[in-house]
Design an enzyme around this catalytic site. Structure first.
Site, short mmCIF file in Angstrom:
data_model
loop_
_atom_site.label_atom_id
_atom_site.label_comp_id
_atom_site.label_asym_id
_atom_site.label_seq_id
_atom_site.Cartn_x
_atom_site.Cartn_y
_atom_site.Cartn_z
N LEU A 177 -20.77 39.44 5.52
CA LEU A 177 -19.99 39.96 6.65
C LEU A 177 -20.81 40.06 7.93
CD1 LEU A 177 -17.84 42.74 4.93
CD2 LEU A 177 -17.26 40.34 5.39
N ILE A 236 -21.80 44.56 0.84
CA ILE A 236 -21.61 45.92 0.36
C ILE A 236 -20.55 46.65 1.18
CG2 ILE A 236 -23.95 46.14 -0.54
CD1 ILE A 236 -24.65 47.76 1.97
N ASP A 292 -24.54 44.21 -4.10
CA ASP A 292 -25.66 44.96 -3.54
C ASP A 292 -26.95 44.26 -3.97
OD1 ASP A 292 -27.60 46.72 -2.73
OD2 ASP A 292 -26.81 48.45 -3.81
N TYR A 295 -38.74 42.93 10.97
CA TYR A 295 -37.87 41.77 10.73
C TYR A 295 -38.71 40.50 10.64
CZ TYR A 295 -34.19 38.29 11.70
OH TYR A 295 -33.34 37.21 11.66
N LYS A 318 -39.59 38.08 7.32
CA LYS A 318 -39.21 36.67 7.28
C LYS A 318 -40.42 35.77 6.96
CE LYS A 318 -34.81 36.79 7.77
NZ LYS A 318 -33.95 36.36 6.63
N ILE A 368 -28.62 32.53 17.59
CA ILE A 368 -27.36 31.88 17.25
C ILE A 368 -26.23 32.51 18.06
CG2 ILE A 368 -25.75 31.29 15.41
CD1 ILE A 368 -28.53 29.96 15.22
#
EC number: 1.1.1.103
Length: 373
Positions: free
Chosen positions: A64, A89, A106, A195, A199, A225
């Site tokens: 989502l 979730i 989850d 973050y 990655k 994006i």
């Protein structure tokens, strides 16, 4: 009668070809189980996860978010609606729930994830669950759990069941000591956000599982994006999404980055196509497991100038957020994606003029529908 002898006797009978000449029954899988410790270190599962004649069975985690819904729609057109499962979730909007299979997942619950993969015969997994840059800095402990612990669960499930696994990376995987213009695939990576750190960890763990266990791991470093039909999700590049909402709605936009901040960007259609293309690329064509992909590079001022060509009354002001600006200043200004273009034929379709026209047309039509309603 000893249990072991009984099992051997049953297995022997089942493997014998019947006198009628018909095909012998297949030995039940419970007699053929292999523990992970028995798998050779150089095992390669590229051809064992699914037959090339069959459509992949796809699971998308974190579905989502900004990219998951679009990816599900894109892949369903290619592989069929029922072959692509969206998961998250959170409770999905009604139109998402009705558009195709959706299940609760989850990624911090290993057992739940494993059951989903087994029960739905998943062969491809797209792992999009993550906290983005600005949101991650506001909640480091949660970002560490979702972005790192969740990744470990996904890697283990993918390795155990021979999946083809895609994990997106980001421009945030680089830091202020990386070459910024352009940034190559292989260079110093010292990010300064949780973050970005998570990655880099994902890139290296994916490559480790590939070399150690034969996991078919594939990864793209996405630029910012830009998507017409999604809301900003807490990323540093999200100004380039919000600006179109505000330009159409009220003709003005307050930007939280400096006007000269140059970052690589990509329209979502190019992003989704690149993702599918790298997943479908023959394994022997891939010289690496993590690739840069790029389309364009621009500043907020350049984007605003292009919008002005379509919305002459548009105004932009700047109220710089020091946290987001520091993040942006540590990121690449431009991506070198020559390896992706050479190895598996990557080529983008959208440059800045096409991007602006597409985004404004979408939001303009949305605005007219809202006014009519």
């Amino acid at each position: 009668m000893p249990v072991v002898w009984m099992l051997r006797r049953v297995a022997s009978r089942m493997l014998q070809r019947p006198a009628c000449g018909c095909q012998a029954p297949v030995l039940p899988s419970r007699f053929l189980g292999t523990s992970p410790q028995q798998i050779p270190a150089d095992a390669n599962f590229h051809s064992t996860s699914f037959s090339e004649a069959d459509q992949p069975r796809v699971l998308i985690t974190g579905g989502l978010g900004q990219l998951g819904v679009g990816l599900a729609s894109f892949l369903r057109k290619r592989f069929g609606k029922d072959n692509v499962i969206l998961s998250d979730i959170r409770k999905p909007p009604e139109h998402v729930f009705l558009s195709g299979p959706f299940i609760y997942s989850d990624i911090l619950d290993y057992k739940n994830l494993r059951e989903i993969v087994v029960n739905n015969r998943v062969t491809w997994l797209f792992h999009y669950s993550a906290l983005l840059s600005a949101v991650g800095e506001a909640n480091v402990s949660l970002a560490r759990a979702v972005n790192i612990t969740g990744l470990h669960n996904v890697l283990d499930v993918a390795e155990e069941h021979g999946l083809r696994l895609f994990v997106p990376s980001t421009i945030g995987a680089f830091g202020p000591t990386s070459p910024r213009n352009p940034t190559p695939d292989l260079c110093i990576q010292r990010p300064r956000t949780i973050y970005g750190v998570s990655k880099v960890h994902a890139e290296l763990m994916g490559e480790y599982y590939y070399y150690r266990h034969g996991l078919d791991f594939r990864c793209l470093r996405y630029p910012g994006i830009i998507s017409a039909d999604s809301q900003p999700g807490g990323g540093t590049t999200d100004y380039a999404v919000q600006i179109f909402h505000d330009a159409v709605k009220n003709g003005r936009f307050e930007c939280n980055l400096k006007p000269s901040t140059r970052l690589p960007m990509m329209y979502i259609d190019d992003c989704l196509r690149a993702t599918l293309e790298v997943m479908e690329a023959p394994a022997e064509s891939l010289s690496m497991r993590t690739y840069n992909v790029n389309a364009m590079s621009f500043t907020p001022a350049e984007l605003a100038q292009e919008i002005l060509k379509h919305v002459p009354e548009f105004q932009i002001t700047y109220n710089v957020d020091p946290v987001r600006q520091a993040i942006a200043d540590s990121w690449p200004m431009n991506f070198d994606d020559s390896n992706a273009r050479k190895d598996w034929g990557w080529k983008h379709d959208f440059d800045l003029p096409e991007l602006v026209t597409t985004m404004l047309n979408f939001h303009g039509s949305e605005s007219r529908v809202a006014q009519a309603n």
